[in-house]
Design a protein around this motif. Structure first.
Motif, PDB file in Angstrom:
ATOM      1  N   LYS A 288      -7.663   7.706   6.379  1.00 30.07           N
ATOM      2  CA  LYS A 288      -7.057   6.680   5.514  1.00 30.07           C
ATOM      3  C   LYS A 288      -5.962   7.242   4.618  1.00 30.07           C
ATOM      4  O   LYS A 288      -5.066   6.502   4.195  1.00 30.07           O
ATOM      5  CB  LYS A 288      -8.140   6.015   4.674  1.00 30.07           C
ATOM      6  CG  LYS A 288      -8.837   6.941   3.681  1.00 30.07           C
ATOM      7  CD  LYS A 288      -9.945   6.227   2.933  1.00 30.07           C
ATOM      8  CE  LYS A 288     -10.620   7.135   1.920  1.00 30.07           C
ATOM      9  NZ  LYS A 288     -11.701   6.432   1.182  1.00 30.07           N
ATOM     10  N   HIS A 289      -6.026   8.534   4.318  1.00 31.12           N
ATOM     11  CA  HIS A 289      -5.028   9.126   3.431  1.00 31.12           C
ATOM     12  C   HIS A 289      -3.659   9.267   4.103  1.00 31.12           C
ATOM     13  O   HIS A 289      -2.657   9.515   3.431  1.00 31.12           O
ATOM     14  CB  HIS A 289      -5.512  10.492   2.936  1.00 31.12           C
ATOM     15  CG  HIS A 289      -6.769  10.410   2.113  1.00 31.12           C
ATOM     16  ND1 HIS A 289      -8.002  10.769   2.601  1.00 31.12           N
ATOM     17  CD2 HIS A 289      -6.979   9.954   0.859  1.00 31.12           C
ATOM     18  CE1 HIS A 289      -8.924  10.563   1.678  1.00 31.12           C
ATOM     19  NE2 HIS A 289      -8.330  10.065   0.608  1.00 31.12           N
TER      20      HIS A 289
ATOM     21  N   PRO B  81      -0.115  -0.259   1.319  1.00 31.24           N
ATOM     22  CA  PRO B  81      -1.392  -0.925   1.038  1.00 31.24           C
ATOM     23  C   PRO B  81      -1.807  -1.844   2.181  1.00 31.24           C
ATOM     24  O   PRO B  81      -0.983  -2.526   2.787  1.00 31.24           O
ATOM     25  CB  PRO B  81      -1.113  -1.712  -0.240  1.00 31.24           C
ATOM     26  CG  PRO B  81       0.368  -1.890  -0.263  1.00 31.24           C
ATOM     27  CD  PRO B  81       0.949  -0.681   0.380  1.00 31.24           C
ATOM     28  N   THR B  82      -3.093  -1.852   2.475  1.00 36.20           N
ATOM     29  CA  THR B  82      -3.638  -2.758   3.482  1.00 36.20           C
ATOM     30  C   THR B  82      -3.738  -4.166   2.904  1.00 36.20           C
ATOM     31  O   THR B  82      -3.675  -4.371   1.685  1.00 36.20           O
ATOM     32  CB  THR B  82      -5.043  -2.319   3.914  1.00 36.20           C
ATOM     33  OG1 THR B  82      -5.932  -2.449   2.782  1.00 36.20           O
ATOM     34  CG2 THR B  82      -5.071  -0.884   4.408  1.00 36.20           C
TER      35      THR B  82
ATOM     36  N   GLN C  96      -6.453  -4.299   0.333  1.00 37.69           N
ATOM     37  CA  GLN C  96      -6.083  -3.856  -1.010  1.00 37.69           C
ATOM     38  C   GLN C  96      -5.308  -4.934  -1.757  1.00 37.69           C
ATOM     39  O   GLN C  96      -5.514  -5.141  -2.958  1.00 37.69           O
ATOM     40  CB  GLN C  96      -5.255  -2.569  -0.916  1.00 37.69           C
ATOM     41  CG  GLN C  96      -6.052  -1.355  -0.488  1.00 37.69           C
ATOM     42  CD  GLN C  96      -5.169  -0.149  -0.256  1.00 37.69           C
ATOM     43  OE1 GLN C  96      -4.349  -0.145   0.661  1.00 37.69           O
ATOM     44  NE2 GLN C  96      -5.300   0.868  -1.078  1.00 37.69           N
TER      45      GLN C  96
ATOM     46  N   GLU D  45      -9.385   0.988   3.282  1.00 40.45           N
ATOM     47  CA  GLU D  45      -9.085   0.874   1.856  1.00 40.45           C
ATOM     48  C   GLU D  45      -8.998  -0.580   1.409  1.00 40.45           C
ATOM     49  O   GLU D  45      -8.238  -1.376   1.955  1.00 40.45           O
ATOM     50  CB  GLU D  45      -7.766   1.593   1.543  1.00 40.45           C
ATOM     51  CG  GLU D  45      -7.859   3.107   1.624  1.00 40.45           C
ATOM     52  CD  GLU D  45      -8.545   3.738   0.442  1.00 40.45           C
ATOM     53  OE1 GLU D  45      -9.560   3.189  -0.026  1.00 40.45           O
ATOM     54  OE2 GLU D  45      -8.060   4.779  -0.037  1.00 40.45           O
ATOM     55  N   GLY D  46      -9.801  -0.920   0.412  1.00 40.37           N
ATOM     56  CA  GLY D  46      -9.801  -2.252  -0.180  1.00 40.37           C
ATOM     57  C   GLY D  46     -10.828  -3.204   0.410  1.00 40.37           C
ATOM     58  O   GLY D  46     -11.142  -4.227  -0.202  1.00 40.37           O
TER      59      GLY D  46
END
Length: 400
Positions: free
Chosen positions: A110-111, A116-117, A120, A144-145
């Motif tokens: 993910k990094h 942004p997804t 997120q 993420e999110g």
């Protein structure tokens, strides 16, 4: 509590296009969104499968043939769909790349994602979401999110007790489990306002579009899409794909093929390479070529002498033409013709592939559908040119 209510109302306004708060109150729980990224569901599969539920959606909703992103591999396209951005923005240039330490690496962290997804973006407005993927790699790349992240490859009893034990990733049945998990959330977790479903393309790698097994797989998927619509008639449903899949008859090991011409390069890698070797053996219709001792013009000239090589682009040319991140692609980007893939071979520079072999990665797998149902307000058809445009507008303030 007041802020949460305000955010939910704003999300309803986004999706329905209504401007009256009184009208919005008819949606007690707010409008929901189901995004389905059907891995490998390119236009050849779309055109061959009956899929009456999907075709009924098109009759009532929106359809357009658009382009996937290059290279036509899952991670580059799935990330672009999930973020609504080109790879040059989100940073994902394939399934596999050479990192800034000079090490070969799977793009599953993910990094590595620089944009942004959708999860997120929704979380910033207090809206809960879920990511369900047949392929576990998406759950480590794009979580993420998301409030719920699940894959049949890594699930535990909290899910198997609800949905049943999932089939192998190397099956069509694993996709049914993934779809049923989404249906379970629609029935039982109405606080989850956005569900992103990602299937696997193993059936497409295994069967041609007109094969009866492929028709059966997509018929079952179509029935589950119909059940999603029936379970959540309030939901906006958005569907697209990451690429098509075609038969390929030849694999070229670029480094070995160049050595036959006494041309030395540092490395040639397939951006299609991932851990699902049974899908495609890591072979794809594009190759990332890193310069060695010889000059780029000499390498480029030698590449064009290799049967099956159709296009050779410099880093700058490929980045500009295909919206790729320059730092995460190679000195030269090689694209194959319609029947050629590239990858690592044990001994020879070339291998003839069986009639059953199917893969993607080239421009010949670039045509995919976009389908949208039950969106009262959305952009004009001209807005949708790439699969990454499928859900990008959902958090655009113009549609609130």
């Amino acid at each position: 509590m007041k802020n949460i209510c305000r955010y939910i109302i704003a999300f309803i306004l986004l999706l329905t296009g209504q401007i009256s708060l009184a009208q919005q109150k008819q949606f007690n729980q707010g409008k929901r969104v189901v995004i389905i990224m059907m891995d490998g569901f390119g236009m050849s599969y779309f055109n061959n499968a009956p899929m009456p539920h999907l075709k009924a959606m098109i009759a009532k909703g929106f359809f357009k043939q658009v382009n996937a992103l290059m290279p036509t591999v899952t991670n580059a396209n799935n990330t672009s769909i999930c973020t609504g951005t080109f790879p040059e923005v989100n940073g994902i240039s394939g399934n596999f790349f050479l990192n800034d330490k000079g090490e070969e690496e799977y793009m599953e962290d993910k990094h590595l994602v620089l944009a942004p997804t959708i999860f997120q973006k929704l979380k910033a407005d207090g809206i809960k979401s879920a990511l369900i993927s047949s392929k576990k790699k998406s759950t480590t790349l794009l979580p993420e999110g998301a409030d719920i992240v699940v894959s049949p490859e890594t699930t535990d009893t909290s899910w198997t007790n609800k949905i049943g034990t999932p089939a192998s990733i190397y099956s069509a049945e694993v996709n049914y489990w993934t779809m049923k998990a989404g249906i379970y959330l629609l029935k039982n977790r109405k606080d989850i306002r956005c569900i992103y479903i990602h299937t696997t393309d193993y059936p497409m790698h295994t069967w041609a579009p007109a094969d009866s097994n492929s028709i059966r797989h997509l018929t079952n998927i179509d029935n589950l899409i119909g059940l999603i619509s029936e379970t959540a008639p309030d939901a906006t449903i958005l569907i697209t794909a990451d690429h098509d899949v075609n038969h390929k008859s030849r694999c070229i090991d670029v480094k070995k093929a160049l050595q036959l011409q006494h041309v030395d390069i540092k490395l040639a890698l397939s951006p299609e390479k991932d851990k699902y070797v049974k899908h495609h053996r890591g072979f794809g219709g594009a190759a990332y070529v890193y310069q060695g001792k010889d000059d780029l013009p000499e390498v480029k000239k030698a590449l064009y002498k290799i049967k099956g090589v159709e296009t050779v682009l410099t880093r700058a040319e490929a980045a500009k033409k295909y919206h790729l991140p320059p730092a995460r692609i190679s000195d030269l980007v090689v694209l194959g013709d319609s029947t050629t893939v590239f990858g690592d071979l044990e001994s020879s520079p070339e291998e003839e592939l069986p009639e059953t072999y199917r893969s993607h990665g080239s421009v010949y797998e670039i045509k995919v559908p976009i389908i949208i149902l039950n969106a009262a307000k959305m952009p004009p058809a001209s807005y949708f040119n790439y699969n990454k445009d499928l859900a990008a507008w959902l958090t655009d303030k113009k549609y609130w």
